[in-house]
Design a protein around this motif. Structure first.
Motif, short mmCIF file in Angstrom:
data_model
loop_
_atom_site.label_atom_id
_atom_site.label_comp_id
_atom_site.label_asym_id
_atom_site.label_seq_id
_atom_site.Cartn_x
_atom_site.Cartn_y
_atom_site.Cartn_z
N LEU A 191 -3.49 -5.20 26.25
CA LEU A 191 -4.73 -5.41 26.94
C LEU A 191 -4.48 -4.41 28.02
O LEU A 191 -3.93 -4.74 29.09
CB LEU A 191 -4.89 -6.66 27.28
N ARG A 192 -5.44 -3.46 28.38
CA ARG A 192 -5.18 -2.19 29.19
C ARG A 192 -6.64 -1.87 29.84
O ARG A 192 -7.42 -1.56 29.36
CB ARG A 192 -4.52 -1.22 28.87
N LEU A 228 -8.58 -12.90 34.24
CA LEU A 228 -7.81 -13.66 33.02
C LEU A 228 -7.95 -13.09 31.80
O LEU A 228 -9.18 -12.62 31.47
CB LEU A 228 -8.25 -15.13 33.08
N ASN A 229 -6.99 -13.09 30.94
CA ASN A 229 -7.01 -12.56 29.50
C ASN A 229 -7.43 -10.85 29.62
O ASN A 229 -7.69 -10.42 28.55
CB ASN A 229 -8.28 -13.07 28.76
N TYR A 230 -6.91 -10.27 30.58
CA TYR A 230 -7.06 -8.81 30.58
C TYR A 230 -5.73 -8.36 31.27
O TYR A 230 -5.04 -8.96 31.98
CB TYR A 230 -8.24 -8.19 31.66
N TYR A 285 -11.24 -2.50 33.07
CA TYR A 285 -10.10 -3.47 32.44
C TYR A 285 -10.61 -3.90 30.67
O TYR A 285 -11.75 -4.06 30.38
CB TYR A 285 -10.27 -4.91 33.04
N HIS A 286 -9.49 -3.43 30.09
CA HIS A 286 -9.85 -3.83 28.44
C HIS A 286 -9.11 -4.99 27.83
O HIS A 286 -7.98 -5.40 28.22
CB HIS A 286 -9.05 -2.56 27.82
N GLY A 287 -9.98 -5.59 27.07
CA GLY A 287 -9.30 -6.87 26.56
C GLY A 287 -8.89 -6.91 25.19
O GLY A 287 -8.32 -5.56 25.02
N GLY A 288 -8.69 -7.85 24.50
CA GLY A 288 -7.91 -7.64 23.25
C GLY A 288 -8.50 -6.93 22.20
O GLY A 288 -7.94 -5.95 21.23
N ARG A 289 -9.95 -7.09 22.23
CA ARG A 289 -10.79 -6.38 21.31
C ARG A 289 -10.92 -4.81 21.81
O ARG A 289 -11.34 -4.80 23.11
CB ARG A 289 -11.99 -6.95 20.87
N GLU A 293 -13.56 -2.95 21.97
CA GLU A 293 -15.15 -3.32 22.49
C GLU A 293 -15.08 -3.77 23.86
O GLU A 293 -16.07 -3.66 24.60
CB GLU A 293 -16.09 -2.99 21.70
N GLU A 294 -14.11 -4.63 23.98
CA GLU A 294 -14.37 -5.71 25.18
C GLU A 294 -13.65 -4.96 26.54
O GLU A 294 -12.50 -4.41 26.65
CB GLU A 294 -13.44 -6.81 24.85
N THR A 295 -14.51 -4.49 27.59
CA THR A 295 -14.26 -4.00 28.53
C THR A 295 -14.88 -4.74 29.75
O THR A 295 -15.99 -5.35 29.53
CB THR A 295 -14.39 -2.68 28.67
N LEU A 296 -14.21 -4.59 30.99
CA LEU A 296 -14.82 -5.17 32.21
C LEU A 296 -14.78 -4.20 33.29
O LEU A 296 -13.45 -3.82 33.67
CB LEU A 296 -14.32 -6.49 32.61
N ALA A 297 -15.72 -3.65 34.11
CA ALA A 297 -15.88 -2.92 35.02
C ALA A 297 -15.88 -3.59 36.35
O ALA A 297 -16.76 -4.15 36.75
CB ALA A 297 -16.76 -1.64 34.76
N LEU A 298 -14.84 -3.00 37.38
CA LEU A 298 -14.94 -3.75 38.95
C LEU A 298 -14.54 -2.44 39.67
O LEU A 298 -13.99 -1.60 39.35
CB LEU A 298 -13.95 -4.72 39.08
#
Length: 564
Positions: free
Chosen positions: A54-55, A146-148, A113-117, A119-124
């Motif tokens: 997860l990256r 959490l989870n990233y 931030y990239h999750g397990g899938r 397409e799963e991303t979070l931008a901060l």
């Protein structure tokens, strides 16, 4: 009716005129360009992510690029960013980039931030960005949610050539500097987690330095070690080497050598050593965080006392201190800002500064932005105080056995104030504690012990070198330690010294480094403005007003904002 028929004929004629253009070469060319630009942006926002990792990444803002020529120009203006190293701190993640960040994108960097899938991303938003040295930059990102993952990659228009290492701040080699003594044949290395023996030297035979170049790794034996500092011999082949090399340290435990510690420390060749023809007589080094509003008064006053050169170690400030320093330099104050992102490393930072300043300065003072030298005898006897500090140290320059000048400190309280004094701390705070506590030092860097051992307040000198302690009537340091609550609270919530416990921690509550009776909570006591007030002392206030105030307006030179 004729009007309606006329409108219909115009519509049919317009449609007939458009049909040939739809199939024209120009139209097809524009359509194809638009299609490829769309593909470019779609591909630039994708990152290859393994399912078992997860990256997060750092992303630049998307820019409109309409042609290959535009893309080429954009690449020259904003070269791809590459993450060289990462350091995980308790409260943020530090990215070290192998290139400089252009001003045009500094404020727009986003941590993705990239999750397990896939397409799963979070931008901060990134916390901040800065230059680390002449060649590298840093970006501070929030800790991974959490989870990233905190294994950060960087994305810049589809370019993802990054290392994937994340170093734990508790054990990493974080900086190194070549000592300019003689032929510059030693390197001082700064290591976190190697030893936690405060104020004591270690056995140097247990340490070795590793110098990693593009083609080989060279090892040399340590000459000295203390706290977070290890000094090693610089290999002969690297003395004139202009290429950068990485430095690390290994330690021998129970007779067996361990692998070299992870390192983000680089040296960019021996030609980076500053050499000057004539040394400044007196310089000052300090480490600070968010002290820009107080910097001007401190520098202008002590420059008047004779300080010629300033080394500011900036420990993650976010209050536009760069602009304040730029303005001071435009007014002929010789101030340099050194980015020091390493938390709770004040002693190491002072050792680093002592090495840097040795080639430029005969004497270096180590004191904080809330500490001001004052000469009571000059005031009482009507003697001029201008250049008094530089004159003082000059008297001892020819004394080969004096390496340190110690001056006692008086701690001042809020003096009944509830808001930051508009005329500065020297005029606003006039009530102090009766007895002095501790001292501040001005040292000769060439006479320090090779381990650079220090306790912030003073350094250890070489064998046979002593110090001079000034009596209060000659000189004293006014330490505006306990200011109005608004200012003191920021200090309460952040300490930079390595071996001094934070006020928030339930340890050593009787220490002199703590505010007596405050406890561990940043809650203003009801009597705060009256605390620490035992003696009213207006000596420095009177000196400042008589020496610096404008004869017409009464303004002091650091009251710039009031005059504008």
């Amino acid at each position: 009716m004729e009007y309606e028929n006329g409108k219909k004929r115009k519509v049919r004629n317009r449609q007939q005129q458009l049909k040939p253009q739809f199939l024209s070469p120009r139209y097809l060319t524009i359509s194809l360009c638009s299609f490829f630009v769309l593909l470019f942006f779609l591909s630039s926002n994708r990152i290859s992510v393994r399912s078992d990792s997860l990256r997060p990444s750092l992303r630049l803002p998307a820019l409109s690029v309409s042609s290959s020529m535009d893309r080429s120009l954009h690449a020259r203006l904003f070269p791809p960013l590459r993450v060289e190293d990462r350091v995980q701190f308790p409260d943020h993640l530090l990215l070290i980039l192998s290139t400089k960040i252009e001003k045009g994108v500094k404020k727009d960097l986003v941590c993705v931030y990239h999750g397990g899938r896939k397409e799963e991303t979070l931008a901060l938003p990134s916390i901040s960005s800065d230059e680390l040295d002449e060649f590298r930059s840093i970006v501070r990102c929030p800790n991974a949610p959490l989870n990233y993952s905190s294994s950060v990659n960087i994305q810049s228009r589809g370019d993802t050539r990054e290392s994937e290492k994340v170093h734990d701040w508790s054990k990493v080699v974080y900086d190194a500097v070549v000592d300019a003594d003689g032929d510059g044949d030693t390197v001082v290395v700064f290591v976190k987690g190697l030893t936690r023996r405060p104020h004591k030297e270690s056995d140097p035979s247990n340490y070795k330095c590793h110098f990693e170049t593009r083609v080989e790794v060279l090892l040399t034996q340590a000459l000295a070690a203390a706290q977070e500092v290890v000094r090693c011999v610089l290999p002969e082949s690297l003395k004139l080497n202009p290429e950068p090399f990485r430095v690390s340290v290994s330690v021998r435990v129970r007779g067996r050598s361990t692998p070299a510690l992870p390192s983000v420390a680089r040296i960019y060749g021996s030609d980076s050593i500053v050499k000057v023809k004539k040394k400044h007589e007196l310089c000052v080094c300090t480490m600070l965080w968010n002290q820009a509003p107080f910097l001007r008064e401190w520098i202008m006053y002590h420059s008047w006392l004779g300080v010629e050169r300033w080394f500011i170690y900036d420990n993650n400030s976010d209050d536009d201190i760069q602009e304040e320093i730029k303005l001071l330099n435009s007014e002929s104050y010789n101030v340099s800002r050194h980015v020091w992102p390493w938390i709770k490393t004040q002693e190491a930072g002072f050792s680093h500064c002592a090495v840097r300043a040795k080639s430029e300065c005969n004497w270096v003072g180590f004191f904080d932005v809330d500490e001001f030298y004052y000469f009571p005898t000059h005031r009482s006897q009507g003697l001029p105080s201008k250049n008094a500090l530089s004159s003082l140290v000059s008297n001892y320059t020819s004394w080969g056995l004096v390496g340190e000048i110690r001056t006692e400190c008086h701690s001042y309280g809020p003096s009944g104030l509830t808001s930051v004094p508009s005329q500065g701390v020297t005029v606003g705070y006039t009530c102090r504690q009766a007895n002095p506590e501790r001292h501040k030092s001005i040292i000769r860097p060439e006479l320090l012990t090779s381990s650079l051992l220090n306790e912030v307040h003073h350094f250890q000198m070489r064998e046979g070198v002593g110090h001079v302690s000034l009596v209060e009537s000659v000189a004293v340091v006014n330490h505006y330690k306990y200011q109005v609550w608004e200012t003191f609270k920021a200090k309460f919530e952040r300490r930079v010294a390595t071996y001094v416990v934070d006020w928030r921690e339930n340890q050593n509550q009787g220490s002199k480094d703590r505010a007596p009776g405050l406890g561990t909570e940043a809650v203003e006591p009801v009597d705060w403005k009256r605390r620490f007030c035992e003696v009213w002392d207006t000596g420095l206030k009177d000196l400042v007003l008589s020496s610096f105030a404008d004869q017409v307006t009464g303004y002091l030179p650091w009251q710039r904002q009031l005059q504008e």
